[in-house]
Design a protein around this motif. Structure first.
Motif, PDB file in Angstrom:
ATOM      1  N   VAL A  40     155.039   2.438   6.849  1.00 26.97           N
ATOM      2  CA  VAL A  40     155.389   3.725   6.231  1.00 26.97           C
ATOM      3  C   VAL A  40     156.185   4.582   7.213  1.00 26.97           C
ATOM      4  O   VAL A  40     157.192   5.195   6.849  1.00 26.97           O
ATOM      5  N   ALA A  41     155.739   4.620   8.467  1.00 31.77           N
ATOM      6  CA  ALA A  41     156.458   5.408   9.476  1.00 31.77           C
ATOM      7  C   ALA A  41     157.860   4.851   9.714  1.00 31.77           C
ATOM      8  O   ALA A  41     158.834   5.609   9.824  1.00 31.77           O
ATOM      9  N   LEU A  42     157.985   3.534   9.746  1.00 32.00           N
ATOM     10  CA  LEU A  42     159.288   2.905   9.948  1.00 32.00           C
ATOM     11  C   LEU A  42     160.212   3.165   8.758  1.00 32.00           C
ATOM     12  O   LEU A  42     161.376   3.533   8.940  1.00 32.00           O
ATOM     13  N   ALA A  43     159.695   3.023   7.558  1.00 27.66           N
ATOM     14  CA  ALA A  43     160.502   3.269   6.360  1.00 27.66           C
ATOM     15  C   ALA A  43     160.943   4.725   6.294  1.00 27.66           C
ATOM     16  O   ALA A  43     162.086   5.023   5.920  1.00 27.66           O
ATOM     17  N   TRP A  55     159.783  11.608   0.355  1.00 22.53           N
ATOM     18  CA  TRP A  55     158.555  11.999  -0.317  1.00 22.53           C
ATOM     19  C   TRP A  55     157.806  12.961   0.576  1.00 22.53           C
ATOM     20  O   TRP A  55     157.964  12.970   1.784  1.00 22.53           O
ATOM     21  N   ARG A  56     156.943  13.747  -0.050  1.00 22.27           N
ATOM     22  CA  ARG A  56     156.042  14.585   0.750  1.00 22.27           C
ATOM     23  C   ARG A  56     154.985  13.685   1.390  1.00 22.27           C
ATOM     24  O   ARG A  56     154.715  12.585   0.921  1.00 22.27           O
ATOM     25  N   ALA A  61     150.733   9.014   1.549  1.00 20.06           N
ATOM     26  CA  ALA A  61     149.328   8.658   1.749  1.00 20.06           C
ATOM     27  C   ALA A  61     148.702   8.157   0.454  1.00 20.06           C
ATOM     28  O   ALA A  61     147.978   7.152   0.449  1.00 20.06           O
ATOM     29  N   ARG A  62     148.974   8.825  -0.658  1.00 18.07           N
ATOM     30  CA  ARG A  62     148.422   8.412  -1.947  1.00 18.07           C
ATOM     31  C   ARG A  62     148.919   7.009  -2.324  1.00 18.07           C
ATOM     32  O   ARG A  62     148.149   6.170  -2.777  1.00 18.07           O
ATOM     33  N   SER A  63     150.196   6.739  -2.109  1.00 17.90           N
ATOM     34  CA  SER A  63     150.751   5.420  -2.423  1.00 17.90           C
ATOM     35  C   SER A  63     150.097   4.338  -1.576  1.00 17.90           C
ATOM     36  O   SER A  63     149.804   3.244  -2.069  1.00 17.90           O
ATOM     37  N   PHE A  64     149.845   4.636  -0.308  1.00 25.34           N
ATOM     38  CA  PHE A  64     149.225   3.655   0.572  1.00 25.34           C
ATOM     39  C   PHE A  64     147.771   3.400   0.190  1.00 25.34           C
ATOM     40  O   PHE A  64     147.319   2.260   0.142  1.00 25.34           O
ATOM     41  N   VAL A  65     147.032   4.457  -0.122  1.00 24.66           N
ATOM     42  CA  VAL A  65     145.620   4.317  -0.471  1.00 24.66           C
ATOM     43  C   VAL A  65     145.449   3.557  -1.782  1.00 24.66           C
ATOM     44  O   VAL A  65     144.502   2.784  -1.955  1.00 24.66           O
ATOM     45  N   GLN A  66     146.357   3.720  -2.706  1.00 27.89           N
ATOM     46  CA  GLN A  66     146.269   3.035  -4.006  1.00 27.89           C
ATOM     47  C   GLN A  66     146.458   1.537  -3.889  1.00 27.89           C
ATOM     48  O   GLN A  66     146.145   0.800  -4.817  1.00 27.89           O
ATOM     49  N   LEU A  67     146.943   1.057  -2.753  1.00 28.50           N
ATOM     50  CA  LEU A  67     147.086  -0.388  -2.557  1.00 28.50           C
ATOM     51  C   LEU A  67     145.737  -1.098  -2.424  1.00 28.50           C
ATOM     52  O   LEU A  67     145.638  -2.285  -2.679  1.00 28.50           O
ATOM     53  N   PHE A  68     144.714  -0.348  -2.023  1.00 27.72           N
ATOM     54  CA  PHE A  68     143.414  -0.939  -1.777  1.00 27.72           C
ATOM     55  C   PHE A  68     142.458  -0.621  -2.941  1.00 27.72           C
ATOM     56  O   PHE A  68     142.226   0.539  -3.243  1.00 27.72           O
TER      57      PHE A  68
END
Length: 70
Positions: A40-43, A55-56, A61-68
């Motif tokens: 995410v930081a690299l992108a 994105w804000r 964070a929401r997109s990353f958490v929804q992966l799990f």
């Protein structure tokens, strides 16, 4: 040197030093979380350098958490 380029080079070096230590811990979850946050930081850095709209932080964070699940 611009700050974005410095940050990009730093982000590319971080896994070289951190992944071997995470592998020694034998925690797959920790490794996946590290790689997810790193990606995410690299992108985001590449997006800023390319002048793309961002994105804000909470959206990332929401997109990353929804992966799990669960």
């Amino acid at each position: 040197m611009s700050w974005s380029l410095f940050l990009l080079l730093s982000l590319l070096l971080v896994p070289v030093f951190e992944i071997p230590q995470l592998i020694k811990l034998r925690s797959r979850r920790d490794l996946l979380v590290f790689l997810g946050i790193w990606a995410v930081a690299l992108a985001s850095t590449i997006g800023v350098m390319a002048g793309l709209p961002q994105w804000r932080v909470l959206d990332w964070a929401r997109s990353f958490v929804q992966l799990f699940p669960g």
